[in-house]
Structure formats: structure tokens, C-alpha cells
Design an enzyme around this catalytic site. Sequence first.
Site, PDB file in Angstrom:
ATOM      1  N   ASP A  23      41.709  38.233  20.080  1.00  0.00           N
ATOM      2  CA  ASP A  23      42.138  39.537  19.672  1.00  0.00           C
ATOM      3  C   ASP A  23      43.622  39.682  19.908  1.00  0.00           C
ATOM      4  OD1 ASP A  23      39.165  40.243  19.319  1.00  0.00           O
ATOM      5  OD2 ASP A  23      39.314  40.778  21.469  1.00  0.00           O
ATOM      6  N   TYR A  77      36.091  34.382  44.394  1.00  0.00           N
ATOM      7  CA  TYR A  77      36.898  35.670  44.050  1.00  0.00           C
ATOM      8  C   TYR A  77      38.335  35.149  43.899  1.00  0.00           C
ATOM      9  CZ  TYR A  77      39.874  39.782  43.902  1.00  0.00           C
ATOM     10  OH  TYR A  77      40.674  40.674  43.679  1.00  0.00           O
ATOM     11  N   LYS A  81      40.602  34.065  40.528  1.00  0.00           N
ATOM     12  CA  LYS A  81      42.039  34.708  40.573  1.00  0.00           C
ATOM     13  C   LYS A  81      42.922  33.793  40.133  1.00  0.00           C
ATOM     14  CE  LYS A  81      41.060  39.204  40.828  1.00  0.00           C
ATOM     15  NZ  LYS A  81      41.320  39.928  39.698  1.00  0.00           N
TER      16      LYS A  81
END
EC number: 1.1.1.-
Length: 203
Positions: A23, A77, A81
Site C-alpha cells: 500500500d 510485547y 516492538k
Amino acid sequence: MSAIGHSPTACSRCSRPRLRRKDLTSVLSPRLPCFKVSSSGEAFATDKADFITPKDLDDPCASPGWEASSLAQAKRYGKSKMANVLFAAELQRRMDAEGVDIISISLNPGPVKTQGAADVLPFMVRPMVWLFFKDPAEGAQTTLFAAAAAEIREEKERWKGGYLDGPGKLKSPSPRARDPQVAYNLWHTTESAVRAIGVLDKS
């Protein structure tokens, strides 16, 4: 585990940026450089992530029976990241090689007062989030700088592939987060995972 066979953390924070790459490049204009900003904090990341196989994306970061612990959630998490930092750097290398005018930046917004931040911390220290962390508006400043600061457009080479640790503050991430081989592994492993579910074309 998600419906497509990978952990929700891996799907939402590792694979989604990879899917957005097409995109991104499809709307580029020579007069309108496009910026890919990956909001990334890696404080809890494990130093064992090599991202060589799809199983590495789904590593529970815990011994059997402890997958739901706060420590395991924090490690997953942090790993996701760190993957964002690696992805942003690898995207920059690939865009430079292809001659595409994109500035790819990863960043650490710092400790921000959100429910997501509270959820990855042990129960007993969660009140600290609401007492001492930044308000969301303040926490957004680094992201806003990366997306809109004129100096980034004016000094592209300085910022390309950089890691921001505050508005205008470049910093080196952890050694693993800046390892080009690990970034290469992550790119190809994630690409294979999303191709396997038919999201990317086979060309």
C-alpha cells in the site's frame, strides 16, 4: 493463537507492517515522499529472537504453563516492538536499493499512559502507569515529529532508517534490533507467513 495460525501479538505488531508495504509504495509520488513510521519500544525484548522460522514469530517467551504470566506477556510485547525496529530498518535498506523515495523511521514514544501499557506490567505495579506515565497527547510528540517535521524531509540522509527516542533525538537501538541479518530473517520469515495464507500474491 489467531485464526490464521499465529499469535495475536505477532499478527498485529509484526505482520501488519509487512502487509502495508505494498500500500505504501503504490501511492508514492516523486513530489510526495512517503514516510513509514513504526511506533516501537523494545524495553522488554528478549535477546534470543532470530526470526529464522515462523515458529520464532510465535515464541511464547515462557516455559509451558507460564504463557499467560505478566513477564511472558511483557517479553512478547517487547519482542514484537523490536521486530518493528528491525522491519523499519530493513524497509529502508530495500527502498534505497530500489531507488524509492521513502524515509522509514522507527521510534520509542516512551512510557505512555494507556491500557495497553498497563496490561503488560505485573498487576502490583500497574497503578504506576496512571500515576507517572505520559499523557497520550504528550506521548504522541515523537510520532508527530517523525511524520511531519520539515527537517526530516530536508535532511533525509540523516534520518533514513533511524530510531527516534524523543522528538528529534536519534538513538541506537539494542544490538539485536540493529542487526541486519536478524532484520533480513524477519522480513523473509514474515513474508513467507503472510504468503502462506494467500494475502500476498505469489509473484
